[in-house]
Design an enzyme around this catalytic site. Structure first.
Site, PDB file in Angstrom:
ATOM      1  N   HIS A   1       0.804  -1.231   0.000  1.00 19.46           N
ATOM      2  CA  HIS A   1       0.000   0.000   0.000  1.00 19.46           C
ATOM      3  C   HIS A   1       0.840   1.287   0.000  1.00 19.46           C
ATOM      4  O   HIS A   1       0.519   2.261   0.681  1.00 19.46           O
ATOM      5  CB  HIS A   1      -0.944   0.009   1.194  1.00 19.46           C
ATOM      6  CG  HIS A   1      -2.027  -1.016   1.126  1.00 19.46           C
ATOM      7  ND1 HIS A   1      -2.509  -1.521  -0.056  1.00 19.46           N
ATOM      8  CD2 HIS A   1      -2.727  -1.641   2.120  1.00 19.46           C
ATOM      9  CE1 HIS A   1      -3.462  -2.409   0.195  1.00 19.46           C
ATOM     10  NE2 HIS A   1      -3.607  -2.501   1.502  1.00 19.46           N
TER      11      HIS A   1
ATOM     12  N   GLU B   1     -11.462  -3.786  -2.646  1.00 18.42           N
ATOM     13  CA  GLU B   1     -10.521  -2.796  -3.153  1.00 18.42           C
ATOM     14  C   GLU B   1     -10.349  -2.988  -4.657  1.00 18.42           C
ATOM     15  O   GLU B   1      -9.672  -3.912  -5.097  1.00 18.42           O
ATOM     16  CB  GLU B   1      -9.174  -2.940  -2.443  1.00 18.42           C
ATOM     17  CG  GLU B   1      -9.256  -2.866  -0.927  1.00 18.42           C
ATOM     18  CD  GLU B   1      -8.096  -3.580  -0.264  1.00 18.42           C
ATOM     19  OE1 GLU B   1      -6.934  -3.182  -0.499  1.00 18.42           O
ATOM     20  OE2 GLU B   1      -8.346  -4.558   0.472  1.00 18.42           O
TER      21      GLU B   1
ATOM     22  N   HIS C   1      -9.514   2.143   0.360  1.00 20.39           N
ATOM     23  CA  HIS C   1      -9.444   1.009   1.275  1.00 20.39           C
ATOM     24  C   HIS C   1     -10.522   1.095   2.363  1.00 20.39           C
ATOM     25  O   HIS C   1     -10.245   0.876   3.541  1.00 20.39           O
ATOM     26  CB  HIS C   1      -8.058   0.943   1.916  1.00 20.39           C
ATOM     27  CG  HIS C   1      -7.652  -0.428   2.367  1.00 20.39           C
ATOM     28  ND1 HIS C   1      -8.433  -1.195   3.217  1.00 20.39           N
ATOM     29  CD2 HIS C   1      -6.553  -1.176   2.098  1.00 20.39           C
ATOM     30  CE1 HIS C   1      -7.818  -2.340   3.455  1.00 20.39           C
ATOM     31  NE2 HIS C   1      -6.676  -2.368   2.788  1.00 20.39           N
TER      32      HIS C   1
END
Length: 391
Positions: free
Chosen positions: A147, A355, A218
């Protein structure tokens, strides 16, 4: 007629009626009775007014004519709350998050509601090669990069370019070398709450050097209301014939495996927890579902990705995206360590994520859709979370 109106919804309400009298799947926590009719409300805006790294933060509320409300903070571009009417007309906050900025600052790497970048999901061994040069990234998830690194887009204060009653436009400039990525990347994200009860997230990015980009949101969802029991009895349908199996560190093997005959077959509406305890090595690796699904449909077109129904609330969420994949995550690493809105806890599997994304570890998999962005090109994508008034 809009693109969304041409897409029909599967009859999930029928499946919902069939399971309401059933108990939770073996080994799963049961949900509390649906006897709390208190109308949800948004966090106080004052709790988000502060200065982080010399930049002002705030909470921005979007509204539509149908009474829905969304609250977004420019710290991490996070969706903090989303109020949706349930089957009884009560407003339910379906997004897990915190009541204050300070809680987000001290909440660890939960990524609640965050805009994720420069690369959402995992990159193996914290490195990738592009045009013959190797770039080193942080390894913040075991041996892998996750991420965007230790201080990715989720921990940055975004600039507010424009706001209206129903939309918010955010901008962030990721400088060359930030978290190891090449090129100055300019990112613009627009949140729009439409009168059709659809929250649209539009993404746009450009670079001055070749780089890789994979942006997503997210948000953690519980359609019975955040903090209101597990999501294992929610009903899920994913429009995907294949998924990308992973190794023990959750990096894709490179295969595109057919879901037929596996616990990953959600092509028909299925209770999320029904097969979660199956003796499947992939489920053991993820401690539940934490996998990328290869979406059916034309590449780059806005397509139906998934539909989820809250088993207690009756709330239906449809997901549409231009992305080729969606990561389905069942909150397997949530452990009740954090106090979320309303003094509740983020207990194990009390939320799910969908996601929308390019595939994890694409820089190491030439057969996956590319995530390379070059100067002169523009990265554009969008994802829509729609809550139909009548399922």
């Amino acid at each position: 007629m809009t693109a969304l109106s041409t897409l029909s919804c599967l009859p999930i309400a029928i499946c919902l009626a069939m399971i309401t009298a059933c108990s939770s799947p073996a080994g799963q926590n049961s949900n509390p009775p649906a006897d709390d009719t208190t109308m949800a409300s948004l966090p106080e805006a004052a709790a988000f007014r502060d200065t982080v790294a010399g930049k002002e933060t705030g909470l921005f509320v979007l509204k539509n004519a149908a009474g829905m409300e969304a609250a977004v903070t420019n710290y991490g571009g996070r969706l903090v709350s989303l109020l949706v009417p349930d089957k009884a007309g009560n407003m339910v906050d379906v997004v897990v998050g915190y009541d204050s900025l300070q809680s987000y600052l001290g909440g660890g790497d939960s990524y609640f509601g965050a805009l994720v970048g420069r690369y959402g999901n995992r990159i193996a061994h914290g490195q990738f090669s592009l045009d013959g040069k190797t770039y080193r990234l942080a390894t913040n998830n075991g041996p892998n990069h996750l991420h965007g690194g230790k201080k990715g887009f989720s921990k940055q204060v975004w600039d507010v370019l424009e706001r209206t009653d129903s939309s918010l436009t955010l901008h962030y400039r990721s400088k060359n070398g930030e978290e190891g990525y090449p090129g100055n990347l300019d990112v613009k994200v627009v949140y729009t709450l439409g009168d059709d009860n659809a929250l649209k997230i539009g993404y746009e990015a450009s670079t001055d050097q070749p780089t890789i980009v994979n942006l997503t949101n997210h948000s953690y969802f519980n359609l019975n209301g955040q903090g209101n029991g597990t999501i294992t009895n929610h009903i899920l349908q994913i429009n995907a014939d294949r998924y990308t199996p992973v190794d023990s560190t959750l990096i894709p093997t490179g295969q595109l495996q057919n879901v037929t005959g596996t616990p990953f077959d959600f092509r028909k509406p299925t209770v999320i927890g029904a097969r979660m305890n199956a003796p499947d090595q992939q489920l053991k690796y993820g401690k539940g579902y934490d996998h990328n699904f290869v979406l059916n449909g034309e590449p780059g077109a806005l397509k139906h990705a998934a539909t989820v129904t809250g088993d207690l609330s009756g709330i239906v969420m449809e997901v549409y995206t231009r992305e080729p994949g969606v990561q389905f995550y069942t909150g397997n690493f949530m452990g009740g360590a954090h106090t979320i809105k309303g003094g509740k806890k983020d207990g194990h599997q009390t939320a799910f994520c969908l996601e929308t994304q390019h595939f994890p570890d694409s820089p190491h998999q030439p057969s996956f859709p590319t995530t390379v962005l070059r100067p002169g090109d523009t990265y554009r994508t969008e994802t829509v979370f729609r809550f139909p008034a009548e399922p």
